[in-house]
Scaffold this motif. Structure first.
Motif, mmCIF file in Angstrom:
data_model
loop_
_atom_site.group_PDB
_atom_site.id
_atom_site.type_symbol
_atom_site.label_atom_id
_atom_site.label_comp_id
_atom_site.label_asym_id
_atom_site.label_seq_id
_atom_site.Cartn_x
_atom_site.Cartn_y
_atom_site.Cartn_z
ATOM 1 N N ARG A 29 36.850 44.064 35.979
ATOM 2 C CA ARG A 29 36.049 43.034 35.299
ATOM 3 C C ARG A 29 35.683 41.883 36.231
ATOM 4 O O ARG A 29 35.116 40.892 35.791
ATOM 5 N N GLY A 30 36.044 42.000 37.512
ATOM 6 C CA GLY A 30 35.669 40.982 38.489
ATOM 7 C C GLY A 30 36.735 39.970 38.817
ATOM 8 O O GLY A 30 36.551 39.132 39.699
ATOM 9 N N VAL A 31 37.855 40.030 38.119
ATOM 10 C CA VAL A 31 38.939 39.086 38.389
ATOM 11 C C VAL A 31 39.494 39.347 39.788
ATOM 12 O O VAL A 31 39.690 40.490 40.193
ATOM 13 N N ARG A 32 39.759 38.255 40.532
ATOM 14 C CA ARG A 32 40.320 38.392 41.868
ATOM 15 C C ARG A 32 41.716 37.794 41.979
ATOM 16 O O ARG A 32 42.456 38.119 42.899
ATOM 17 N N VAL A 33 42.076 36.889 41.038
ATOM 18 C CA VAL A 33 43.393 36.256 41.036
ATOM 19 C C VAL A 33 43.802 36.031 39.592
ATOM 20 O O VAL A 33 42.967 35.690 38.753
ATOM 21 N N ALA A 45 51.991 41.658 37.104
ATOM 22 C CA ALA A 45 52.027 42.084 38.506
ATOM 23 C C ALA A 45 52.369 43.564 38.638
ATOM 24 O O ALA A 45 51.903 44.233 39.566
ATOM 25 N N ALA A 46 53.162 44.088 37.718
ATOM 26 C CA ALA A 46 53.519 45.508 37.764
ATOM 27 C C ALA A 46 52.340 46.405 37.400
ATOM 28 O O ALA A 46 52.343 47.586 37.738
ATOM 29 N N ALA A 47 51.330 45.838 36.727
ATOM 30 C CA ALA A 47 50.208 46.645 36.239
ATOM 31 C C ALA A 47 48.927 46.462 37.044
ATOM 32 O O ALA A 47 47.901 47.053 36.701
ATOM 33 N N THR A 48 48.957 45.656 38.108
ATOM 34 C CA THR A 48 47.752 45.414 38.903
ATOM 35 C C THR A 48 48.128 45.203 40.357
ATOM 36 O O THR A 48 49.284 44.906 40.661
ATOM 37 N N THR A 49 47.149 45.339 41.232
ATOM 38 C CA THR A 49 47.365 45.004 42.642
ATOM 39 C C THR A 49 46.762 43.646 42.987
ATOM 40 O O THR A 49 46.832 43.218 44.133
ATOM 41 N N LEU A 50 46.193 42.961 41.995
ATOM 42 C CA LEU A 50 45.647 41.627 42.229
ATOM 43 C C LEU A 50 46.778 40.626 42.475
ATOM 44 O O LEU A 50 47.892 40.810 41.975
ATOM 45 N N PRO A 51 46.490 39.548 43.215
ATOM 46 C CA PRO A 51 47.504 38.514 43.366
ATOM 47 C C PRO A 51 47.787 37.842 42.023
ATOM 48 O O PRO A 51 46.857 37.520 41.277
ATOM 49 N N ARG A 60 42.414 28.625 46.866
ATOM 50 C CA ARG A 60 42.610 28.909 48.297
ATOM 51 C C ARG A 60 42.492 30.408 48.588
ATOM 52 O O ARG A 60 41.927 30.810 49.608
ATOM 53 N N ILE A 61 43.035 31.219 47.703
ATOM 54 C CA ILE A 61 42.907 32.673 47.882
ATOM 55 C C ILE A 61 41.433 33.059 47.862
ATOM 56 O O ILE A 61 40.957 33.808 48.726
ATOM 57 N N LEU A 62 40.694 32.538 46.898
ATOM 58 C CA LEU A 62 39.264 32.827 46.821
ATOM 59 C C LEU A 62 38.526 32.279 48.043
ATOM 60 O O LEU A 62 37.623 32.925 48.581
#
Length: 180
Positions: A62-66, A82-88, A134-136
């Motif tokens: 859906r475009g989420v990055r963090v 966190a267990a269900a995604t690789t996103l920060p 900052r991540i973005l």
């Protein structure tokens, strides 16, 4: 998470209860300050686990990055996400219960190897949003420039206070400060 937000959200802010919203609002306000599109949700890791997992698994597509996840007490929400995604994922421990957020802090910061969750201080939702920005900004030059401007404003504020202190001396400076 609103599926049809325009523009698509880059940050998903989620909390376990509506009672968390007054603290998590600082993250939303900070994202707005940096003009970062976000989605916001209430979703309990314990009371609607499947819903949380579905949202976490779909976030990237859906475009989420963090993801910023605020939770109190047992504070499982950031870790489950966190267990269900690789996103920060950035965890915000919330002050609640008899331990006033210490239990949440320990629960979020002590993730097992392989399931990292960045953790900010208790109730530090603004810092969570700044970390997300900052991540973005590490891959978006426009966001990076906004961060540099923000840092310059912080510096200018501190230098102005120092100038005033030097000009007035500490006693007069203290007299002009609001009492706590």
């Amino acid at each position: 998470m609103e599926l049809n937000s325009q523009p698509p959200p880059l940050v998903w802010v989620v909390m376990g209860s509506d009672s968390d919203l007054p603290v998590m609002a600082a993250a939303l306000q900070t994202l707005e300050q940096f003009e970062v599109p976000y989605a916001v949700s209430i979703a309990s890791a314990h009371r609607c686990t499947d819903y949380v997992l579905d949202l976490a698994k779909a976030a990237s597509s859906r475009g989420v990055r963090v993801i910023i996840a605020g939770a109190g007490l047992a504070a499982h929400l950031p870790g489950v996400i966190a267990a269900a995604t690789t996103l920060p994922v950035i965890g915000v421990p919330l002050a609640s219960g008899p331990l006033v957020g210490q239990d949440a802090l320990y629960a979020i910061v002590q993730m097992p190897p392989g399931i990292p969750v960045a953790t900010v201080g208790i109730a530090a939702a603004q810092n969570a949003a700044l970390l997300a920005v900052r991540i973005l900004g590490s891959s978006d030059a426009e966001v990076a420039v906004k961060l540099q401007q923000y840092a310059a404003q912080l510096q200018a504020g501190v230098l102005a206070k120092n100038h005033k202190l030097q000009e007035l001396g500490y006693k007069k400076y203290l007299e002009g400060m609001p009492s706590k």
